[in-house]
Write an enzyme that holds these catalytic residues in place. Sequence first.
Site, mmCIF file in Angstrom:
data_model
loop_
_atom_site.group_PDB
_atom_site.id
_atom_site.type_symbol
_atom_site.label_atom_id
_atom_site.label_comp_id
_atom_site.label_asym_id
_atom_site.label_seq_id
_atom_site.Cartn_x
_atom_site.Cartn_y
_atom_site.Cartn_z
ATOM 1 C CG ASP A 69 -11.100 2.607 -4.529
ATOM 2 O OD1 ASP A 69 -10.880 2.949 -3.356
ATOM 3 O OD2 ASP A 69 -10.825 3.294 -5.511
ATOM 4 C CB THR A 91 -12.341 6.734 -1.313
ATOM 5 O OG1 THR A 91 -12.187 5.336 -1.386
ATOM 6 C CG2 THR A 91 -11.089 7.404 -1.765
ATOM 7 C CB THR A 92 -15.629 3.518 1.493
ATOM 8 O OG1 THR A 92 -15.026 2.951 0.354
ATOM 9 C CG2 THR A 92 -17.048 3.047 1.608
ATOM 10 C CG ASP A 141 -6.942 2.536 -2.294
ATOM 11 O OD1 ASP A 141 -6.755 3.358 -3.203
ATOM 12 O OD2 ASP A 141 -8.060 2.144 -1.932
#
Lengths: 527, 535
Positions: A61, A94-95, A387
């Site tokens: 994550d 988020t990445t 997520d």
Amino acid sequence: MAIEKIFKDDASEEKGERARMASFVGAIAITDLVKTTLGPKGMDKILQSTGRGHGVTVTNDGATILKSLHIDNPAAKVLIDISKVQDDEVGDGTTSVVVLAGELLREAEKLVATKIHPMTIISGYRMAAECARNALLQRVVDNKENAEKFMSDLMKIAMTTLSSKILSQDKVHFAQLAVDAVMRLKGSTNLEAIQIIKKPGGSLRDSFLDEGFILDKKIGLGQPKRIENAKILVANTAMDTDKVKIYGARVRVDSMSKVAEIEGAEKEKMREKVQKIIAHGINCFVNRQLIYNFPEELFADAGILAIEHADFDGIERLALVTGGEIASTFDNPESVKLGHCKLIEEIMIGEDKLIHFSGVEMGQACTIVLRGSSHHVLDEAERSLHDALCVLSQTVNDTRVLLGGGWPEMVMAKEVDELARKTPGKKSHAIEAFSRALVAIPTIIADNAGLDSADLVTQLRAAHHKEGCNAGIDVISGSVGDMAELGISESFKVKQAVLLSATEAAEMILRVDEIITCAPRKREDRM
Amino acid sequence: MALAFDEYGRPFIILKEQDQKTRLRGIEAQKANIAAGKAVARILRTSLGPKGMDKILQSPDGDVTITNDGATILEQMDVDNQIAKLLVELSRSQDYEIGDGTTGVVVMAGALLEQAERLLECGIHPIRIAEGYEMASKIAVEHLVHISQKFDFGAANIEPLVQTCMTTLSSKIVNRCKRHLAEISVKAVIAVADLERKDVNLDMIKVEGKVGGKLEDTELIYGITVDKDMSHPQMPKQIEDAKIAILTCPFEPPKPKTKHKVEIDTVEKFQTLRLQEQKYFDDMVQKCKDVGATLVICQWGFDDEANHLLMNRNLPAVRWVGGVELELIAIATGGRIVPRFQELTPEKLGRAGMVREKSFGTTKDKMLYIEHCANSRAVTIFIRGGNKMMIEETKRSIHDALCVARNLIRNNAIVYGGGSAEISCSIAVEAAADKYPGVEQYAIRAFADALDSVPMALAENSGLQPIETLSAVKSQQIKDNNPHYGIDCNDVGTNDMRQQDVFETLIGKQQQILLATQVVKMILKIDDVISPSEY
């Protein structure tokens, strides 16, 4: 004469090209760090904390990885910040947001090297971002009207999100879990109501969603283990010794017998309190604070199930689930709303005993019990599920859906490319660069999957030349596939947030031409 | 360092621990000071104008600030040099007084110092230079009044105000949606402005930010937002027609200031004390209920029991609200801040049409909106943005825009921006210089050259040829006798700032010139720097 130094001793100052270089290098280093975790075949990272015990986290994550890094480079800090915000705001991507911002900066670096002014690049990026967003808006699918289709959309999104995580083996199972849990929220984005309990043991596949509520506590000794039609009083009150809160009060006695008397009075006070609580006509009492042996005994005598030390979240959730209110005084039983549930019983998960409330009034809350072989697996599973839950709850509110697998990036890139061709002036280079940065994402996905990215991405681009094409990268078969058929979807809201915050961050870093670092604060000498 | 000796050969101690101090005197001192001042100005120079760049500032604790606001850069730079500190002060006073033009003022001061250095080399006495600058600044300020224009606006016609705010915002990172933000700022200022007295209390505008969302989601709320939630999770999340009790006393047993001890030595006393305590909580809540409050806002915390009692009596409450926010709420809702429960009366309650709790994102972030207040004279600008630094920078930009709007309401004279005012002043000062006999003439001429440095920096930052552009604009101004020509930073194609709608406030510009001259005068007058040496 030498220029006087105007800063404090340890402060440093970097100007112009050097400053820009420092921020580019920092940002790109961060990007390269998280790049390999992108996509369904992305790899995980081990993070070892410097704290006591050197705790180890295994995750892919982006936000978690970046949060744990100790970074000194200011530009890198900006990227970490956007990833954190992405996590708070939409929960997923988020990445991607960091990778896109990094790619934008990498392209910008090349442009700066060819002597294009950063401001020109910024205005080009802005136009491109706007155009990309419009391109996405044109291609979104909104199945709000059709409940059945929408459910399948949600399912697809959940599966897509989970496929890049540790849960990918059982993604169907977990996607179903997540969708069920989110649908119970009925449109609220309050993920508090979904409780995740982690219990090591068993396999991930043994995880399940429970419609009721599970409290990770034991039932007091000698109290009933099973209550039907429970009336629950949820409380936040001191059940150890009820202190007198009037300031300055203290007990002073002159003989042992007086001590005994006061103790007796205290006990009496507690007994009265317990009596009052019992007078509510309840058969289950849940307190946030400790319950000492004495009152517990009293409850047991009255045949009431007393549960102590439920943490604050647990209490709030329980209050939410059972529809009762959190009480702290017990003088007027008629006005306190009690919670209800059909059945309270002790259940066993693995080796642990838990208390299970089922048949609760408000259907909103639910509990997901995660099982797995180790703590690391469970932690990562929780993050992944979180997520998925975030994305789903956001999608329920904003029902627009896109295809996944690099499809949105290609759609945007195509439109942006077209814009570049239409735009005269130096900005055109920046717009082109933006489209290259967009294409970098499917490239990385393919690279991470060990595929021939150069070949695949060009095929993809060719496929996208046709209007209304659904082509994306099919990582499983290693070729270009129809994303609609494969059921790979993403939420529009997440993609939009990725696009906008990445552009914003890149812009912010590009505008910088000087870095001034103050002297680090000196530790106070405690001598 | 020169030492004086008495007849026995012992040195007179003039300065305490004289030999441990470094001392710079005379021309050396002036040059060192000028060099320091120039160094600071050079840092800010690239931040000037719509194409100015930002700076990353890393604080001693490692926090990162990204900004191009001159005052903020200098504030965070943590300078050590005394002269540099003077410039920091300069920028700060511009910030306090005007709010905008904090970069320009430092660049201007730097240019004046640079010119002074040249004059010093010619052997002109620093005091003469200072006097010359003083005269020149007077000429420039008068000329500014001469070229300024009044423009009309009212509550209905805010377009001119919006245009001015847009000029301010265009140099910031938020220029992507400057129109939107400028409108918000102007509306906020108009909402709290006293158009009769031409005064604006900017304290009535609260600027709040929350990460997440887009910059475009930034909104103006006619009311107050508080970054708090209801004290009890089950209290109603929305209250209409709220009557608000604003308390600064905690829902806790009293804590007298005088030291005292309540001694318990018998069981009876223990019992009475307990009953007292219960009654106390009950009374407090009852008191609030009795005056008809439907919402309690408290500066302090609640005891668990009090909290439940409030919940039980259906009296929603908010705790730990900061003092400033409390005051704003009091102003907005027309309520009075009540320090003791005994003094609570129905008249002291504030009123608001709607109070609601709103949650953000996926985390448990909640905010309380208090809207449709009795007195709409308090507004909140609620900023959203991609990251923390963006929010902070937007806050600073909004602050600048608010200040500009306020200045315009105070004094509706404007001058045109884009360096046009500076160029025009420079021409006027240059022309006036010849009339002065004596050495000051040189100083005045130098002042004119220094004025050119602002448009020059603008041109440089915009990627234009600074000298060519400046001379072209200057000759154009003289030829057409039109002071509206400036630097075309945005590559629009025209030099006429009137067509580009780029303008700044007259007082802002005047203040810039006056403050910069003052500081430069002060620096020039220093001829001895005594500082404790490093140890």
